[in-house]
Scaffold this active site. Structure first.
Site, PDB file in Angstrom:
ATOM      1  N   SER A   1       3.769  27.337   4.914  1.00 55.85           N
ATOM      2  CA  SER A   1       4.435  26.069   4.593  1.00 55.85           C
ATOM      3  C   SER A   1       5.278  25.586   5.757  1.00 55.85           C
ATOM      4  O   SER A   1       5.617  24.412   5.826  1.00 55.85           O
ATOM      5  CB  SER A   1       5.399  26.216   3.421  1.00 55.85           C
ATOM      6  OG  SER A   1       4.935  27.047   2.447  1.00 55.85           O
TER       7      SER A   1
ATOM      8  N   HIS B   1      -2.856  23.967   4.158  1.00 57.94           N
ATOM      9  CA  HIS B   1      -1.630  24.049   3.349  1.00 57.94           C
ATOM     10  C   HIS B   1      -1.897  23.503   1.957  1.00 57.94           C
ATOM     11  O   HIS B   1      -1.932  22.288   1.749  1.00 57.94           O
ATOM     12  CB  HIS B   1      -0.494  23.285   4.041  1.00 57.94           C
ATOM     13  CG  HIS B   1       0.823  23.425   3.345  1.00 57.94           C
ATOM     14  ND1 HIS B   1       1.744  22.414   3.259  1.00 57.94           N
ATOM     15  CD2 HIS B   1       1.370  24.480   2.679  1.00 57.94           C
ATOM     16  CE1 HIS B   1       2.796  22.838   2.581  1.00 57.94           C
ATOM     17  NE2 HIS B   1       2.587  24.086   2.214  1.00 57.94           N
TER      18      HIS B   1
ATOM     19  N   GLU C   1      -3.050  19.889   3.134  1.00 56.19           N
ATOM     20  CA  GLU C   1      -2.784  19.445   4.503  1.00 56.19           C
ATOM     21  C   GLU C   1      -3.624  20.315   5.451  1.00 56.19           C
ATOM     22  O   GLU C   1      -3.480  21.539   5.456  1.00 56.19           O
ATOM     23  CB  GLU C   1      -1.292  19.579   4.830  1.00 56.19           C
ATOM     24  CG  GLU C   1      -0.434  18.576   4.061  1.00 56.19           C
ATOM     25  CD  GLU C   1       1.073  18.747   4.302  1.00 56.19           C
ATOM     26  OE1 GLU C   1       1.791  17.751   4.244  1.00 56.19           O
ATOM     27  OE2 GLU C   1       1.527  19.895   4.524  1.00 56.19           O
TER      28      GLU C   1
ATOM     29  N   ASN D   1       6.559  18.152   3.646  1.00 58.03           N
ATOM     30  CA  ASN D   1       7.884  18.776   3.732  1.00 58.03           C
ATOM     31  C   ASN D   1       8.780  18.125   4.779  1.00 58.03           C
ATOM     32  O   ASN D   1       9.981  18.364   4.806  1.00 58.03           O
ATOM     33  CB  ASN D   1       7.758  20.286   3.998  1.00 58.03           C
ATOM     34  CG  ASN D   1       7.432  21.042   2.723  1.00 58.03           C
ATOM     35  OD1 ASN D   1       7.717  20.569   1.623  1.00 58.03           O
ATOM     36  ND2 ASN D   1       6.805  22.194   2.865  1.00 58.03           N
TER      37      ASN D   1
HETATM   38  P1  NAD Z   1       3.863  35.645  -2.897  1.00 59.43           P
HETATM   39  O1  NAD Z   1       5.036  36.464  -2.547  1.00 59.43           O
HETATM   40  O2  NAD Z   1       3.627  35.235  -4.321  1.00 59.43           O
HETATM   41  O3  NAD Z   1       2.536  36.421  -2.423  1.00 59.43           O
HETATM   42  C1  NAD Z   1       2.384  36.993  -1.150  1.00 59.43           C
HETATM   43  C2  NAD Z   1       1.403  38.149  -1.290  1.00 59.43           C
HETATM   44  O4  NAD Z   1       1.060  38.595   0.006  1.00 59.43           O
HETATM   45  C3  NAD Z   1       1.999  39.355  -2.031  1.00 59.43           C
HETATM   46  O5  NAD Z   1       1.098  39.752  -3.053  1.00 59.43           O
HETATM   47  C4  NAD Z   1       2.130  40.419  -0.942  1.00 59.43           C
HETATM   48  O6  NAD Z   1       1.948  41.724  -1.423  1.00 59.43           O
HETATM   49  C5  NAD Z   1       1.030  40.009   0.018  1.00 59.43           C
HETATM   50  N1  NAD Z   1       1.222  40.437   1.393  1.00 59.43           N
HETATM   51  C6  NAD Z   1       2.358  40.423   2.134  1.00 59.43           C
HETATM   52  N2  NAD Z   1       2.095  40.858   3.393  1.00 59.43           N
HETATM   53  C7  NAD Z   1       0.759  41.122   3.441  1.00 59.43           C
HETATM   54  C8  NAD Z   1      -0.124  41.571   4.466  1.00 59.43           C
HETATM   55  N3  NAD Z   1       0.312  41.832   5.704  1.00 59.43           N
HETATM   56  N4  NAD Z   1      -1.429  41.726   4.163  1.00 59.43           N
HETATM   57  C9  NAD Z   1      -1.884  41.450   2.912  1.00 59.43           C
HETATM   58  N5  NAD Z   1      -1.095  41.029   1.904  1.00 59.43           N
HETATM   59  C10 NAD Z   1       0.202  40.868   2.176  1.00 59.43           C
HETATM   60  O7  NAD Z   1       3.902  34.384  -1.939  1.00 59.43           O
HETATM   61  P2  NAD Z   1       3.255  32.924  -2.149  1.00 59.43           P
HETATM   62  O8  NAD Z   1       4.230  32.050  -2.850  1.00 59.43           O
HETATM   63  O9  NAD Z   1       1.876  33.073  -2.691  1.00 59.43           O
HETATM   64  O10 NAD Z   1       3.201  32.401  -0.638  1.00 59.43           O
HETATM   65  C11 NAD Z   1       2.251  32.865   0.283  1.00 59.43           C
HETATM   66  C12 NAD Z   1       2.180  31.913   1.468  1.00 59.43           C
HETATM   67  O11 NAD Z   1       1.894  30.592   0.986  1.00 59.43           O
HETATM   68  C13 NAD Z   1       3.458  31.799   2.281  1.00 59.43           C
HETATM   69  O12 NAD Z   1       3.122  31.611   3.637  1.00 59.43           O
HETATM   70  C14 NAD Z   1       4.102  30.539   1.718  1.00 59.43           C
HETATM   71  O13 NAD Z   1       4.959  29.903   2.664  1.00 59.43           O
HETATM   72  C15 NAD Z   1       2.888  29.690   1.454  1.00 59.43           C
HETATM   73  N6  NAD Z   1       3.057  28.644   0.427  1.00 59.43           N
HETATM   74  C16 NAD Z   1       3.740  28.883  -0.716  1.00 59.43           C
HETATM   75  C17 NAD Z   1       3.865  27.874  -1.667  1.00 59.43           C
HETATM   76  C18 NAD Z   1       4.592  28.111  -2.961  1.00 59.43           C
HETATM   77  O14 NAD Z   1       4.971  27.126  -3.612  1.00 59.43           O
HETATM   78  N7  NAD Z   1       4.799  29.348  -3.386  1.00 59.43           N
HETATM   79  C19 NAD Z   1       3.273  26.616  -1.437  1.00 59.43           C
HETATM   80  C20 NAD Z   1       2.546  26.422  -0.258  1.00 59.43           C
HETATM   81  C21 NAD Z   1       2.449  27.434   0.663  1.00 59.43           C
END
Ligand code: NAD
Length: 394
Positions: free
Chosen positions: A123, A144, A156, A194
């Site tokens: 993000s 994104h 995006e 954002n």
């Molecule tokens: P989350 O914490 O729900 O999930 C992340 C997952 O990644 C976890 O299950 C964790 O165990 C795993 N993980 C961490 N390091 C790892 C690695 N090295 N190899 C494999 N797995 C690994 O997080 P999320 O909310 O799903 O966000 C994930 C990404 O998406 C981030 O970059 C975040 O910025 C982006 N994002 C989030 C949102 C949102 O609203 N939550 C929206 C858009 C983008």
């Protein structure tokens, strides 16, 4: 659960909220999909959550059992990144940490075929920086998705400094094939949504701090202008900590540009643990069932403010800043006007795209409003974009 690799195989790394959602979207678009997560059992949990969600849709008659079965068959898991099958595209959705993502991309580059597209769902991190870990950064870009990926149409498509045109085109077409509405942008802080949305929150917080009106009145003003939620109640819903982190990240990545400076009111809320709905208190207070307390707008104040001087008009001030931000992004060549408007309508549910809105108000009017704000509140936050200042007709 194993699926033989094929040319259209999609892999997703990270099976959290976003990764599982993205895997669902890809599987429903007909791809075999493999999920992997660093935590043992997390990928299987992700698949189980997807199937449970689809079973609920089946119970409501929104999908049939054959479709559910096909999607379930398409999903598989592995325990290590090195075990992922050769894939057309790998989408990364792991923790928001540059070091973690770089290490992962280096590993993906080592194990996936040379023409596999490597995409990050980050993000806030710079795609060019993530791509530094990959010998051929032309194959790296941002995809994104918005939360929840199966529901939100916007994606995006983010171009790093070295991303090839072919990779951008292929990924854009793929997103359309997945039923999404892709918009393209450069890897600029906050990308489109954002970044352009920052003043929506920032202006209301500044008006609140200045004592121009209470939160309920400010929110009501913006709702009446067509926004689905007021900016202050929205930050309570998002979480003050989450919203502050996004704002701070954009501010830091723009060398502390005053346009993005977070407010004292939000920092204080976070320091006090008043994070919004999730803690029962933020800008508003919430009852145990989540309903908002003490949120009665002051009708008389509302009438005084809206349509009055721009310095204290929550709607004119917010919209002028949204228009300025959007104009600036387009002016710098980071996204097209159409893509900015589409992104803001779909990503944030704004009633109108900011550029469409600016044209309606008149860019000269918006430039004048900003000049007035700049005189009232010097320091650079309200400086009009060069494109606006020149009253360029976009
Ligand atoms: P989350 O914490 O729900 O999930 C992340 C997952 O990644 C976890 O299950 C964790 O165990 C795993 N993980 C961490 N390091 C790892 C690695 N090295 N190899 C494999 N797995 C690994 O997080 P999320 O909310 O799903 O966000 C994930 C990404 O998406 C981030 O970059 C975040 O910025 C982006 N994002 C989030 C949102 C949102 O609203 N939550 C929206 C858009 C983008």
């Amino acid at each position: 659960m194993t699926t033989p690799p094929g040319p259209s195989h999609v892999s997703v790394v990270g099976a959290g909220a976003m990764g599982a959602g993205i895997a669902q979207v890809a599987a429903m678009a007909g791809h075999p999909v493999t999920l992997v997560d660093a935590v043992t059992g997390a990928a299987e949990d992700g698949v189980a959550r997807i199937i449970a969600g689809l079973q609920r849709l089946e119970a409501k008659g929104r999908i049939d059992s054959a479709r559910l079965e096909a999607v379930a068959q398409a999903l598989s898991t592995v325990t290590h990144v090195a075990e992922l099958p050769p894939s057309a595209v790998v989408v990364e959705a792991v923790r928001e940490d540059l070091g973690v993502k770089q290490q992962l991309f280096a590993e993906l580059a080592a194990h996936q075929p040379a023409d596999t597209i490597l995409a990050s769902n980050t993000s806030s991190l710079d795609i060019t920086a993530i791509a530094e870990a990959v010998p051929d950064p032309a194959r790296v870009l941002g995809l994104h998705f918005f939360n929840p990926p199966p529901v939100m149409r916007l994606v995006e498509v983010v171009r790093g400094a070295h991303t090839s045109d072919t990779v951008v085109t292929t990924a854009t077409e793929l997103m359309t094939a997945w039923g999404k509405t892709p918009v393209r942008c450069a890897s600029t802080p906050g990308f489109i949504v954002n970044r352009v949305a920052r003043p929506f929150y920032g202006e209301a917080q500044r008006l609140l701090m200045a004592g121009v009106a209470d939160a309920a009145t400010l929110d009501e003003a913006l709702r009446r202008a067509g926004f689905r939620m007021g900016p202050l109640e929205l930050t309570d819903l998002i979480g003050q900590d989450v919203n502050l982190a996004v704002g701070t990240s954009v501010w830091e990545q723009t060398d502390h540009d005053p346009r993005y400076e977070p407010t004292a009111v939000q920092r204080d809320l976070v320091a006090a643990g008043r994070l919004g709905r999730k803690t029962g208190e933020g800008i508003y207070r919430y009852a145990a069932d989540g309903t908002m307390r003490d949120a009665v707008p002051d009708e008389r104040r509302l009438e005084e403010l809206v349509g009055g001087p721009v310095e204290t008009d929550p709607v004119a001030r917010t919209v002028a800043m949204l228009v300025n931000e959007a104009v600036d992004l387009v002016h710098r060549g980071e996204a097209t006007a159409d893509d900015v408007d589409t992104a803001m309508r779909l990503g944030t549910n704004y009633p109108r795209g900011p550029l469409e809105w600016g044209a309606e108000i008149g860019y000269a009017v918006v430039a004048e409003q900003l000049a007035t704000l700049d005189r009232a509140f010097p320091g650079g936050r309200y400086r009009p974009s060069p494109a606006l200042a020149a009253r360029v007709d976009l």
